[in-house]
Write an enzyme that holds these catalytic residues in place. Structure first.
Site, PDB file in Angstrom:
ATOM      1  N   LYS A  60       1.005  -1.158  -0.225  1.00 47.76           N
ATOM      2  CA  LYS A  60       0.117   0.029  -0.070  1.00 47.76           C
ATOM      3  C   LYS A  60       0.868   1.124  -0.061  1.00 47.76           C
ATOM      4  O   LYS A  60       0.625   2.185  -0.590  1.00 47.76           O
ATOM      5  CB  LYS A  60      -0.853   0.154   1.147  1.00 47.76           C
ATOM      6  CG  LYS A  60      -1.938  -0.858   1.129  1.00 47.76           C
ATOM      7  CD  LYS A  60      -2.770  -1.283   2.108  1.00 47.76           C
ATOM      8  CE  LYS A  60      -3.848  -2.806   1.982  1.00 47.76           C
ATOM      9  NZ  LYS A  60      -4.280  -3.101   3.205  1.00 47.76           N
ATOM     10  N   GLN A 104      -5.069  -2.080   9.380  1.00 47.94           N
ATOM     11  CA  GLN A 104      -5.039  -3.343   8.597  1.00 47.94           C
ATOM     12  C   GLN A 104      -5.610  -4.414   9.893  1.00 47.94           C
ATOM     13  O   GLN A 104      -5.564  -4.380  10.791  1.00 47.94           O
ATOM     14  CB  GLN A 104      -3.473  -3.607   8.480  1.00 47.94           C
ATOM     15  CG  GLN A 104      -3.150  -4.821   7.669  1.00 47.94           C
ATOM     16  CD  GLN A 104      -3.626  -4.734   6.400  1.00 47.94           C
ATOM     17  OE1 GLN A 104      -3.757  -3.853   5.646  1.00 47.94           O
ATOM     18  NE2 GLN A 104      -4.101  -6.040   5.620  1.00 47.94           N
ATOM     19  N   ASP A 127     -11.563   2.130   3.337  1.00 46.34           N
ATOM     20  CA  ASP A 127     -11.846   0.759   3.622  1.00 46.34           C
ATOM     21  C   ASP A 127     -13.543   0.454   3.180  1.00 46.34           C
ATOM     22  O   ASP A 127     -13.577  -0.801   2.776  1.00 46.34           O
ATOM     23  CB  ASP A 127     -11.369   0.203   4.749  1.00 46.34           C
ATOM     24  CG  ASP A 127      -9.985  -0.682   4.551  1.00 46.34           C
ATOM     25  OD1 ASP A 127      -9.813  -1.272   3.608  1.00 46.34           O
ATOM     26  OD2 ASP A 127      -9.339  -0.811   5.527  1.00 46.34           O
TER      27      ASP A 127
END
Ligand code: GUN
Length: 289
Positions: A60, A104, A127
């Site tokens: 990322k 994450q 997200d």
């Protein structure tokens, strides 16, 4: 690769190349960023030392560099107090230069995933995991879409794979992939079946699929007998087989029966990351309005 259909007709199998499409999308984003007066900013929080998560977070960071984004990475100890993590998220939520916040998953230990994801302001939830964004998806309203299912939809669209009236079977019911995937397919007027660990007759249901999406994480779950000739196969899983090679849920022979399939690696994974960049760009543009 060619597949032989009934009556001896042959059609070519299309490889749904997510790596190529993601590279194209990132180039498009980088071009747009150059024209902006503000750089999109993404904060990525990694709690603990999960090696797979570390690899995803590194990727990322690279994506952000390619797109010309500003990025910050926080590597936090697995023993972090939940209140300290929540404080950090709130601090990032208040910052002008950070447009997207990503924690994450999975989170280690006792940390409460729900509380932590809900602490991210919905307008920075790139997200798409916050209940507000999930609810918007459910209602068909504008919001941030979870990156993996949105990436699958982009890949199918790019290859003009028709969904209207098709039977799409989604194997897996996670909040991150299975559930939102089913909703996005439904939005395109597909008929959707969701299968999971308690489903009876998985094989029969999978064989009925025009489009089979699998996101379980079990090597060899989908065998050629479970797939109809000419089906579209979307393999979201990322596993390692007995030889340590990356593979999805489908045995390689499954692809030979498909009219189109996503390779593992190089299919869905890069598209997930491309959508994250698109969502971050969108979050930044929303702030400028
Ligand atoms: N872990 C596995 N996939 C994802 C994802 O898309 N986002 C986050 N935050 N964690 C993940």
């Amino acid at each position: 690769m060619w597949i032989v259909l009934q009556r001896g007709m042959q059609i070519m199998t299309i490889r749904l190349d997510g790596k190529a499409l993601a590279a194209k999308r990132k180039k498009e984003i980088a071009c747009k960023v150059k024209a902006l007066s503000v750089k999109p900013g993404l904060a990525v929080l990694l709690v603990g030392e999960d090696p797979a998560s570390r690899i995803y977070v590194n990727s990322k960071r690279k994506d952000c560099e390619e797109c010309g984004f500003y990025s910050e990475e926080y590597t936090l100890p697995a023993e972090i107090q939940e209140t300290a993590l929540l404080d950090l998220i709130r601090e990032l939520g208040a910052r002008e230069d950070i447009h997207g916040i990503l924690v994450q998953l999975p989170l280690p230990g006792e940390l409460n995933e729900k509380r932590i994801l809900e602490a991210i302001p919905p307008e920075k939830d790139v997200d798409g995991f916050h209940a507000a964004n999930m609810g918007r998806l459910m209602l068909g309203q504008e919001g941030f879409l979870p990156c993996t299912p949105a990436g699958v939809m982009e890949l199918l669209e790019e290859h003009q794979i028709e969904l209207e009236g098709k039977h799409c079977v989604v194997v897996g019911r996670s909040n991150i992939v299975g559930k939102p995937m089913a909703l996005l397919l439904l939005q395109r007027n597909a008929t959707v079946t969701i299968c999971h660990s308690r489903t009876r007759g998985l094989e029969t249901l999978c064989r009925q699929a025009d489009v089979l999406v699998t996101a379980v994480g079990r090597v060899g779950l989908i065998t050629p007998e479970m797939v109809r000739d000419g089906a579209v196969i979307v393999d979201v899983a990322m596993n390692r087989n007995a030889e340590g090679k990356l593979c999805g849920d489908c045995l390689p022979e499954v692809y030979e029966k498909a009219s189109a399939f996503t390779p593992v690696p190089g299919g869905v994974g890069p598209m997930t990351r491309a959508v994250l960049m698109e969502n971050t760009m969108k979050a930044c543009l929303m702030r400028q309005k």
